[in-house]
Scaffold this motif. Structure first.
Motif, PDB file in Angstrom:
ATOM      1  N   MET A  54     -15.639  -0.424   0.238  1.00 28.31           N
ATOM      2  CA  MET A  54     -14.968  -1.394   1.102  1.00 28.31           C
ATOM      3  C   MET A  54     -15.983  -2.311   1.767  1.00 28.31           C
TER       4      MET A  54
ATOM      5  N   SER B  25     -11.017   2.316   4.068  1.00 27.28           N
ATOM      6  CA  SER B  25     -12.265   2.882   4.561  1.00 27.28           C
ATOM      7  C   SER B  25     -11.964   4.104   5.440  1.00 27.28           C
TER       8      SER B  25
ATOM      9  N   PHE C  79     -16.050  10.943  -3.204  1.00 23.84           N
ATOM     10  CA  PHE C  79     -14.872  10.082  -3.148  1.00 23.84           C
ATOM     11  C   PHE C  79     -14.777   9.348  -1.835  1.00 23.84           C
TER      12      PHE C  79
ATOM     13  N   MET D 276      -8.814  -3.915  -7.559  1.00 23.14           N
ATOM     14  CA  MET D 276      -7.372  -4.030  -7.355  1.00 23.14           C
ATOM     15  C   MET D 276      -6.754  -5.103  -8.230  1.00 23.14           C
TER      16      MET D 276
ATOM     17  N   GLY E 135     -11.105   7.001   3.331  1.00 20.67           N
ATOM     18  CA  GLY E 135     -12.359   7.533   2.812  1.00 20.67           C
ATOM     19  C   GLY E 135     -13.066   8.395   3.838  1.00 20.67           C
TER      20      GLY E 135
ATOM     21  N   LEU F  29     -16.191  -3.987   8.775  1.00 21.90           N
ATOM     22  CA  LEU F  29     -14.990  -4.520   8.126  1.00 21.90           C
ATOM     23  C   LEU F  29     -14.089  -5.272   9.093  1.00 21.90           C
TER      24      LEU F  29
ATOM     25  N   LEU G 164       0.843  -1.201   0.000  1.00 27.04           N
ATOM     26  CA  LEU G 164       0.000   0.000   0.000  1.00 27.04           C
ATOM     27  C   LEU G 164       0.877   1.248   0.000  1.00 27.04           C
TER      28      LEU G 164
ATOM     29  N   LEU H  80      -4.948   5.998  -6.030  1.00 25.16           N
ATOM     30  CA  LEU H  80      -5.259   4.810  -5.237  1.00 25.16           C
ATOM     31  C   LEU H  80      -6.748   4.479  -5.331  1.00 25.16           C
TER      32      LEU H  80
ATOM     33  N   ILE I 272      -8.788   1.083  -6.538  1.00 24.90           N
ATOM     34  CA  ILE I 272      -9.642   0.308  -5.643  1.00 24.90           C
ATOM     35  C   ILE I 272     -11.057   0.218  -6.201  1.00 24.90           C
TER      36      ILE I 272
ATOM     37  N   LEU J 132     -15.414   5.390  -1.143  1.00 25.05           N
ATOM     38  CA  LEU J 132     -14.375   4.488  -0.642  1.00 25.05           C
ATOM     39  C   LEU J 132     -14.924   3.630   0.485  1.00 25.05           C
ATOM     40  N   VAL J 133     -15.625   4.279   1.417  1.00 26.12           N
ATOM     41  CA  VAL J 133     -16.169   3.540   2.554  1.00 26.12           C
ATOM     42  C   VAL J 133     -17.187   2.511   2.067  1.00 26.12           C
TER      43      VAL J 133
ATOM     44  N   VAL K  44      -4.013   9.914  -3.477  1.00 22.27           N
ATOM     45  CA  VAL K  44      -5.289   9.349  -3.039  1.00 22.27           C
ATOM     46  C   VAL K  44      -6.181   9.069  -4.247  1.00 22.27           C
TER      47      VAL K  44
END
Lengths: 350, 263, 340
Positions: free
Chosen positions: A314, C112, A306, A275, C115, C101, A74, A267, A271, A310-311, A264
């Motif tokens: 995931m 996360s 954004f 990936m 984010g 998670l 990462l 990345l 994601i 992302l949250v 960011v």
């Protein structure tokens, strides 16, 4: 809802994963991209810039994908290599030191310099895993940006470097966005070609194995030190390449072009795309770079979305829109040239 | 002929001595088991052999080469392969890809070869793919080669792990509880399979095993570890009768009045 | 360059003040890392939210006149509000972005958290815009919200957040006292005392309370702690609550000390506090405090020898160097390879 969202994506993926469907889709997209600058419409200039910019991010994404997606390291400081490439070109081809070397000579040099920086960063962080690595690379990216801002004698500080030379190709000065649009397109193709070949080679397999289980990879003979450095170097090389192209295109660069948000963004597009997946990088770039530029009235909310995305990603679909797909490699009996050691029957199975 | 020799190997974790001055003489082409109660230091010894934990004292020689200070990948190149007690495959790679990674020490392609697809590279890759497919057959995973490792059933994962280890054409294979979680029938098959590895592929086998039926059925020599110390060594019949071994397993006083197969 | 003892001591006190901020924020990183082995990337933003809630409260107290009649009470209420604001934010973030998670691959919670960090920063920055966009929704000529509500909401949100820099009233003033040649401002002294008291309180809480013991058990081994009847979710939630509350205190303090706050204010102190946590040994509570003060002092000493613009470079370099050479920090326990 989470399920339905995923299964919808699954179906779309299914549709385009048949060889014909995929090639038709790729053909249409490539065709559209190629003729776009030739069509005369009102917002042509805007679109050429936006798609060109997206292409630049595809290049960066493909580079970082080698490090994060394949090798599983990462890296939050990817912008550092982009900056190194950009400043290398800007310093060697502008009035700042009155050095004017050809773009085509500086380009490989800038990329190699960035690749070398990648190895330099790689050596100390070899033993780190996961989030420690993320923080150190983030720190490295910030250090480079601060150095660029503060080493005024070399980089002209926050005033930036202006009047960067345009590249020449067979006597033609490449200076319009359309020129760069096509140049970036060619580099995107090259980058896809190279990273795809790597992905499917012994090198790529070793990276993925390392990502999946570092100890086990080492135990089957992968020199993890070497392959980590190699992935940093390849990623940084591509980042440096992108940086030099960016500097040549813009004609001027400022330390602010190289803030954390670049890392960011790159990345995130990896994601969100998926990936380790090359089509994922392309889709991710269009989703994160093109879309917000089109939806200008929402441009202000881009970062907010954004973060939110992302949250959600995931939680709902950590594998991304187009998860990386492994190749089918099993041969049928008749395809196997020579018979191997006798097959051992183990019908029992579990 | 000795293939692997461990002299005085000691490995400590803080105050705990996991392996204590351990000597082992592994004969080429033998099937040799290391047994002992949980925490006896068996897996730790495997980790010392494969270079994962450098031992504090002592030295291990493989075919006369000292393994001192060697990293696991270099040891793998010498011809030692292993499997894990809790299967460690590359979960998001297909079975065939797992085997291809296992072939790593046998392949030579560099970054540049891979990008340029040199004729040499293409030939090497083609052969590697064929070899991987042959191994898929060998371990009985036909039709599962393109499945992701994590989607394979448990038994298939065990066999895939062995196929991956075989891919490097090792001279010595360390198997860490290869029959863990298997029913008696599957265990019996695994035994036959392990014997085949030795007989047909001429690989020396060193294994850790808890299932006494397997240990007694397959081993030619057994070494017993307790608290990191070697307490007995010999052929199965001898080990079964050894009071110190029975004691280590069942505690003091239990040695008398025990039948043969009950340890 | 002559060496001036009194200015050196003043610098030391300066370093301790800055160190207090770092230490308070570092505690949150460290505690969360302790129980979850994850870096709460959004911690700097929780600190920022604390500063914003504090400022909003304080401005209201100025409006109603309480600030003028009883400054101490007003400051106290401000601290409480900022602390609660940050704590609620922290617990919510954990609940929404991290808890789902908990069993996911290692990178997932970190991403996360990145984010969440971006989201919170942008959320505060865009509050007035969002308020305006939502309240001005209209269908044809029919507006969804009456104009007075619209003005009120937008007004409130503009008071609260927005992209522009906001300013705390100068609570502490510029006063101070002298000991010999050494000048000490009240603000620094108050910050130092408050931080030390807060941290002592935390130390005893973790050392002796039931919650503290549960936290340590969860940090040691979640599965076993759960078998022992400890409610893991609750312990983690409370860890976030306490860590975020400390960040909230630091946020209000920093607002009162430096006066200006902005949505991006969490980033640099966040990274530095993380450095402090790592310096002291992440997961280790006294370590985080020690690391905070060490970093604060290190910075003021570094600035004696280098131009001020290099201050941040010094901190980042310290971070990179410790992570490389001594990832367990000064007081850290030996982390198993896997944990890193």
């Amino acid at each position: 809802m989470k399920k339905r969202f995923s299964s919808l994506l699954e179906r779309i993926n299914e549709r385009f994963s048949s060889p014909i469907g995929r090639w038709v889709l790729i053909g249409i997209v490539v065709g559209l991209i190629l003729i776009l600058p030739m069509i005369n419409f009102q917002q042509r200039a805007f679109w050429v810039r936006v798609i060109g910019y997206t292409g630049l991010y595809i290049i960066l994404g493909l580079g970082l994908n080698v490090v994060v997606g394949l090798a599983g390291l990462l890296d939050l400081g990817y912008v550092a290599f982009y900056a190194i490439g950009a400043y290398a070109y800007a310093l060697l081809a502008s009035g700042h030191f009155d050095i004017h070397i050809s773009f085509w000579l500086v380009l490989p040099f800038a990329a190699l310099l960035a690749g070398f920086a990648g190895i330099l960063l790689g050596i100390p962080v070899l033993r780190m895993r996961g989030d420690y690595l993320a923080i150190v690379t983030l720190g490295f990216g910030e250090i480079i940006r601060m150095l660029v801002t503060n080493l005024t004698d070399l980089t002209n500080g926050s005033q930036g470097l202006i009047g960067i030379d345009s590249p020449y190709l067979f006597g033609l000065e490449l200076k319009t966005s359309t020129h760069f649009y096509y140049m970036i397109f060619i580099f995107v193709i090259i980058a896809i070609f190279v990273t795809q070949r790597l992905d499917r080679s012994r090198v790529g397999r070793s990276w993925i194995a390392m990502r999946e289980d570092e100890d086990a990879a080492q135990m089957v003979g992968v020199n993890t030190t070497r392959y980590k450095l190699l992935s940093f170097a390849v990623g940084a090389f591509i980042g440096g390449l992108g940086g030099a192209i960016f500097a040549a295109w813009q004609g001027s660069i400022f330390p602010d072009n190289f803030n954390l948000m670049v890392s960011v963004n790159v990345l995130c597009l990896i994601i969100i795309g998926g990936m380790g997946s090359i089509p994922g990088v392309v889709i991710g770039s269009f989703a994160l770079i093109t879309l917000p530029d089109i939806l200008r009235q929402f441009a202000d909310y881009r970062l907010l979305l954004f973060g939110f995305l992302l949250v959600v990603m995931m939680i709902a679909r950590p594998e991304g829109f187009i998860p990386s797909r492994r190749r089918q490699l099993e041969l049928h009996a008749e395809e196997l040239a020579h018979a191997g050691p006798a097959e051992i029957t183990t019908e029992g199975g579990a | 002929m000795t293939i692997l020799a461990s002299n005085n190997v000691t490995k400590r974790f803080g105050g705990l001595v996991a392996v204590d001055q351990f000597d082992l003489d592994l004969q080429e082409l033998s099937i040799h088991s290391i047994i002992g109660p949980n925490g006896a230091g068996k897996t730790t010894f495997f980790n010392c052999v494969t270079g994962f934990y450098p031992p504090e004292e002592g030295e291990i020689h493989f075919n006369g080469t000292s393994l001192k200070g060697m990293s696991p990948d270099r040891i793998a190149h010498l011809g030692i392969a292993r499997t894990y007690q809790n299967i460690r495959l590359f979960s998001n790679m297909t079975a065939i890809e797992n085997i291809l990674v296992g072939q790593h020490p046998k392949l030579k392609a560099s970054l540049i070869d891979a990008i340029l697809h040199t004729p040499h590279y293409q030939k090497e890759e083609k052969e590697a793919h064929e070899e991987a497919n042959r191994l898929v057959r060998f371990v009985g995973l036909v039709g599962l080669g393109d499945h992701l490792a994590r989607n394979l059933p448990y038994g298939a994962q065990r066999r895939l792990e062995i196929a991956r280890a075989l891919a490097s054409k090792p001279k010595l294979m360390l198997l860490d509880e290869p029959t863990a979680g298997m029913n008696p029938q599957e265990s019996a098959e695994m035994m036959r399979f392990i014997r085949n590895l030795r007989d047909e592929l001429e690989i020396t086998i060193l294994l850790i095993e808890h299932d006494m039926r397997v240990v007694m059925g397959i081993s030619e020599i057994i070494t017993v570890l307790d608290y990191g110390v070697k307490i007995a060594e010999g052929p199965p019949e001898e080990i079964q009768r050894n009071p110190r071994v029975i004691e280590a397993y069942l505690g003091r006083g239990a040695a008398s009045g025990l039948g043969q197969n009950s340890i | 360059m002559g060496f001036d003892v009194s200015s050196f001591i003043e610098q030391l006190i300066n370093g301790l003040t800055v160190g207090s901020f770092y230490a308070l924020i570092a505690l949150g990183y460290s505690m969360v890392y302790g129980v979850l082995t994850m870096i709460n990337f959004a911690h700097g933003e929780i600190f920022m939210v604390g500063a914003y809630v504090g400022l909003y409260t304080m401005n209201r107290l100025v409006d109603v006149g309480l600030y003028d009649s009883s400054k101490i009470l007003a400051v106290g209420i401000t601290f409480i509000a900022g602390t609660i604001g940050a704590a609620i934010t922290g617990v919510t973030v954990e609940r929404l972005a991290y808890r789902p998670l908990r069993r996911a691959a290692r990178l997932a919670p970190l991403i996360s958290a990145i984010g969440m960090s971006i989201f919170l920063q942008e959320f505060i920055r865009l509050l007035p815009n969002m308020g305006e966009a939502i309240t001005s929704i209209s269908i044809g000529s029919f507006t969804l919200f009456p104009e007075n509500i619209q003005t009120a909401v937008v007004g409130f949100l503009q008071e609260f957040g927005g992209s522009r820099v906001k300013t705390y009233p100068g609570v502490f003033g510029v006063g101070g006292f002298d000991i010999g040649d050494i000048h000490i401002t009240y603000s620094r002294l108050i910050i130092l005392i408050m931080s030390v008291l807060t941290m002592l309180g935390l130390y005893f809480l973790v050392r002796y309370s039931r919650l503290g013991k549960a936290m340590r058990a969860v940090a040691e081994d979640k599965d076993i702690a759960s078998l022992m009847g400890i409610d893991i979710d609750q312990v983690i939630s409370r860890t976030f609550l306490i860590g975020s509350a400390l960040a909230g205190i630091a946020g209000v303090m920093m607002g009162m000390f430096y006066l200006q706050i902005r949505p991006t204010m969490g980033f640099v102190p966040g990274i530095k506090a993380f450095t402090a946590a790592v310096l002291g040994g992440i997961g280790n509570i006294p370590g985080a405090m020690l690391g905070g003060y060490a970093l604060g002092l290190g910075e003021v000493i570094g600035v004696q020898f280098l131009p001020a613009v290099y201050k941040d470079i010094v901190s980042f370099s310290i971070l990179v160097l410790i992570l490389i050479f001594k990832p367990t920090g000064i007081l850290g326990e030996v982390l198993a390879e896997k944990k890193m």
